[in-house]
Design an enzyme around this catalytic site. Structure first.
Site, PDB file in Angstrom:
ATOM      1  N   CYS A 114      -4.671  -1.610  -3.889  1.00  0.00           N
ATOM      2  CA  CYS A 114      -3.640  -2.613  -3.634  1.00  0.00           C
ATOM      3  C   CYS A 114      -3.197  -2.582  -2.180  1.00  0.00           C
ATOM      4  O   CYS A 114      -2.824  -3.609  -1.602  1.00  0.00           O
ATOM      5  CB  CYS A 114      -2.447  -2.383  -4.557  1.00  0.00           C
ATOM      6  SG  CYS A 114      -1.771  -0.707  -4.496  1.00  0.00           S
ATOM      7  N   HIS A 272       2.530   1.563  -6.155  1.00  0.00           N
ATOM      8  CA  HIS A 272       1.907   0.243  -6.127  1.00  0.00           C
ATOM      9  C   HIS A 272       2.476  -0.557  -4.970  1.00  0.00           C
ATOM     10  O   HIS A 272       3.675  -0.518  -4.699  1.00  0.00           O
ATOM     11  CB  HIS A 272       2.148  -0.478  -7.452  1.00  0.00           C
ATOM     12  CG  HIS A 272       1.415  -1.778  -7.571  1.00  0.00           C
ATOM     13  ND1 HIS A 272       0.084  -1.910  -7.260  1.00  0.00           N
ATOM     14  CD2 HIS A 272       1.828  -3.009  -7.965  1.00  0.00           C
ATOM     15  CE1 HIS A 272      -0.301  -3.153  -7.450  1.00  0.00           C
ATOM     16  NE2 HIS A 272       0.752  -3.848  -7.884  1.00  0.00           N
ATOM     17  N   ASN A 297       2.197 -10.064  -6.257  1.00  0.00           N
ATOM     18  CA  ASN A 297       1.609  -8.879  -6.868  1.00  0.00           C
ATOM     19  C   ASN A 297       0.086  -9.022  -6.846  1.00  0.00           C
ATOM     20  O   ASN A 297      -0.449  -9.974  -7.425  1.00  0.00           O
ATOM     21  CB  ASN A 297       2.094  -8.739  -8.312  1.00  0.00           C
ATOM     22  CG  ASN A 297       1.673  -7.432  -8.956  1.00  0.00           C
ATOM     23  OD1 ASN A 297       0.775  -6.752  -8.466  1.00  0.00           O
ATOM     24  ND2 ASN A 297       2.307  -7.083 -10.059  1.00  0.00           N
TER      25      ASN A 297
END
Length: 687
Positions: A114, A272, A297
């Site tokens: 990510c 994250h 996201n």
């Protein structure tokens, strides 16, 4: 934790079912048993008929060697389950970018990268950066010149490095198992991810990382990390990022991350990273002002339960037209939060400095263009220039650099340590607690002192308070110092926390006005011989159990022999030369060095060395026949303590003290001896 990963939750192969629901199955090959059957005869005619002509990258092969490094991440579940397919084998009409730019944003697969995908979103805001990383004009599928090869450029260790890869991509059930675009037929993200994996050594090396590192690698710029929780934990000492102007809100790249399990939205996961796409101030029906941030996201789903979800209560306090406008801006995987939620739910932000089309950094603090930049390489070498932190007496042996500032202004300094690909590839102990790459970095820091151009005492300078510095040594690839400096000369000392820790680094300076960076050039003994000199030689001995006290690292240091030194003449410049020579065989040399202490008035006999700081030091101790230091000492009484590094090392020695005098020398003598082994404490600007 400093490093980010999606907490292993995507390891399930449910992602295949999800993508089939999105319609990806209509684009995959009809024959699942043959990976090379084309979906369309028409498309096959447009493609080259000679499959052997397509490029196959032997340096990053389409097998497990490119996927795995040490099988310690959840990716190990993919062993023997991956098929490598080219885009034309995955869908009917592949392209690099979709027509709708909102469909070009990355969507994360089962790889915990990510942090990289958030940085990729930055490229979609700056087309000149995108063209730099992915040079335009490359032949794609269906074009005559297509050969299955793509070029990328990444900024590493001060320069742009080209990486070439083929377009064979890892798939499970004919579907990309790692990152892709929101539009399944666009492949720029998957290809960039593969090229970056090749640069780093494997796909598994992309599992967990820092957004700031990816931002630098994709831009050649600078990024800072700021804590949203505790000011004492942040690299910059701030508890929240500063107020940015409207222009900087639009131009800066901002990412946010979670270090802990979220209370209100547990699906977010720990470690994250997400992208901050927009922030705006709106007024409620009651007249109150609310700041809202639009978050993306990389998982491609909203995963948020706050007051500003589509059906959240927050929208009730806004004008319906305002609510409709803001909700209409959200794309797949995006959601709104207010600033209070943002502070409560996220732990850290990364802010990347904008880069103009002229390749100048723009200050995130003032908005000013930092139009002047320089960089210089250096190294910490064990036994020579790896002096460690300021707690060590060897700190002065660290590499030193001059910064000449012609006109006062804003200055951005960054210290970036190299992390070679070979080191990463050879690593066999990869933690999976969110700190995957931390062990590959040294704890580093950068300190800055303002000094006089011509003459300064190094030890006194280093024992004083720096005018600017990083807050502490940190295990990061790069540390940043933002400051304002007046005109003059500055001494920059990069260091590792541990003494003897080796590594290479890059020191960068960006400023609003001209500034000149150069390595400190030392003045050898032969270069400082002007004027009249008087020499005195003192013989002595270190005796185990009595006068062999060792270095300052040992409590017995004060037991070493003491040689008095009285300075009465200071004409300016170097006025003292001290040479320590041990009388030991070449094959049995001790590590030797010495410190010079200024004695308080009238306390020459009772001075306690442990309570004093040396004014001059010849360190680190060297396994050399002879060591020497030249320096400037003001008139006063001093004590020289010669020592071996380890205590209880017996040996005879000679100290030769040469002092400048204001009369013609009658019995002068100068012992040049062997080549000087230690750096001088008198330095000159070399521009």
């Amino acid at each position: 934790m400093a490093f980010l990963n999606p907490a292993f939750m995507l390891m399930s192969f449910h992602f295949v079912q999800e993508r089939e629901r999105e319609g990806v199955s209509t684009c995959v090959c009809a024959c699942a048993n043959s990976a090379h059957v084309l979906c369309s005869d028409l498309f096959a005619m447009e493609m080259t008929t000679d499959e052997d002509a397509l490029f196959e990258d032997l340096d990053f092969a389409a097998d497990d060697s490119s996927l795995f490094s040490d099988y310690t991440t959840p990716l190990s579940g993919l062993i023997n389950n991956v098929t490598w397919l080219r885009p034309q084998e995955i869908c009917r009409s592949p392209c690099l970018f979709p027509d709708d730019i909102t469909e070009a944003y990355p969507k994360q697969g089962i790889l915990g990268d990510c942090w990289l995908l958030c940085a990729c979103s930055m490229l979609l805001k700056s087309h000149h950066l995108l063209d730099q990383v992915m040079p335009p004009g490359q032949h794609v599928w269906g074009e005559k010149g297509y050969r299955g090869q793509f070029r990328f450029q990444f900024w590493r260790n001060g320069r742009w490095t080209e990486v070439r890869v083929d377009d064979r991509l890892p798939c499970v059930k004919n579907t990309l198992c790692f990152s892709r675009c929101h539009q399944p037929s666009a492949f720029w993200v998957a290809l960039l991810e593969k090229a970056y994996a090749k640069l780093c050594g494997s796909y598994e090396h992309l599992w967990a990382g820092q957004v700031c590192e990816a931002v630098v690698d994709l831009s050649g710029g600078v990024a800072e990390r700021w804590s949203l929780t505790h000011a004492e934990d942040t690299l910059s000492g701030r508890s929240l990022f500063p107020e940015l102007s409207n222009e900087m809100r639009k131009r800066s790249y901002i990412s946010c991350c979670v270090h802990r399990a979220l209370s209100g939205s547990s699906e977010q996961g720990q470690f994250h990273a997400l992208s901050v796409m927009e922030w705006t101030d709106v007024k409620t029906s009651a007249g109150d002002q609310v700041r809202l941030l639009r978050i993306r996201n990389p998982w491609g789903r909203k995963a948020w339960n706050g007051a500003w979800t589509e059906s959240g209560s927050g929208w009730n306090c806004l004008d319906p037209s305002c609510s409709a406008d803001l909700l209409g801006r959200t794309q797949e995987g995006e959601f709104w939060v207010d600033e209070m939620e943002f502070r409560q739910e996220f732990d850290e932000v990364t802010v990347g400095y904008p880069i103009s089309e002229d390749w100048h950094l723009q200050s995130i603090y003032t908005g000013s263009l930092l139009t002047h930049s320089q960089q210089i390489s250096g190294a910490w070498v064990k036994g020579q220039s790896a002096g460690g932190c300021r707690n060590n007496s060897s700190y002065s042996s660290n590499p030193k650099f001059w910064l000449k500032v012609r006109e006062g202004g804003e200055v951005l300094l960054s210290l970036l340590q190299h992390r070679s690909v070979s080191t990463m590839c050879n690593s066999k102990q990869r933690p999976t607690d969110g700190s995957t790459k931390q062990h590959l970095c040294q704890a580093i820091a950068l300190h800055v002192w303002k000094v006089d151009k011509k003459h300064y005492n190094l030890m006194q300078t280093l024992n004083s308070t720096p005018c600017a510095s990083t807050r502490t040594h940190v295990y990061e690839r790069e540390v940043v110092v933002h400051t304002h400096l007046s005109s003059g000369f500055y001494l920059l000392v990069p260091s590792t926390f541990l003494q003897g820790a080796e590594g290479q680094f890059l020191l960068r300076v960006h400023s609003t006005h001209p500034a000149y960076l150069s390595a400190v050039k030392v003045c050898t003994q032969q270069e400082c011989t002007g004027g009249e000199w008087e020499a005195v030689t003192v013989c002595g001995r270190w005796t185990a159990g009595s006068t062999a006290g060792g270095s300052r690292n040992f409590s017995s240091h004060g037991q070493n022999p003491r040689v008095p030194l009285n300075i009465t003449y200071d004409p300016g410049g170097t006025n003292v030369k001290i040479t320590l020579r041990q009388h030991s065989p070449e094959n049995a040399l001790h590590a030797i060095g010495f410190h010079v202490y200024k004695i308080p008035d009238g306390k020459a006999d009772s001075v306690v060395i442990s309570t004093l700081c040396p004014v001059v030091s010849c360190v680190p101790h060297a396994h050399s026949q002879e060591v020497c230091v030249q320096c400037r000492l003001p008139p006063a009484g001093y004590i020289i303590l010669p020592s071996t590094y380890q205590p209880d090392c017996s040996a005879e020695y000679t100290i030769t003290i040469s002092r400048r005098i204001h009369r013609k020398a009658i019995n002068s003598q100068e012992c040049l001896g062997r080549t000087v082994q230690e750096i001088s404490h008198v330095s000159v600007m070399g521009l």
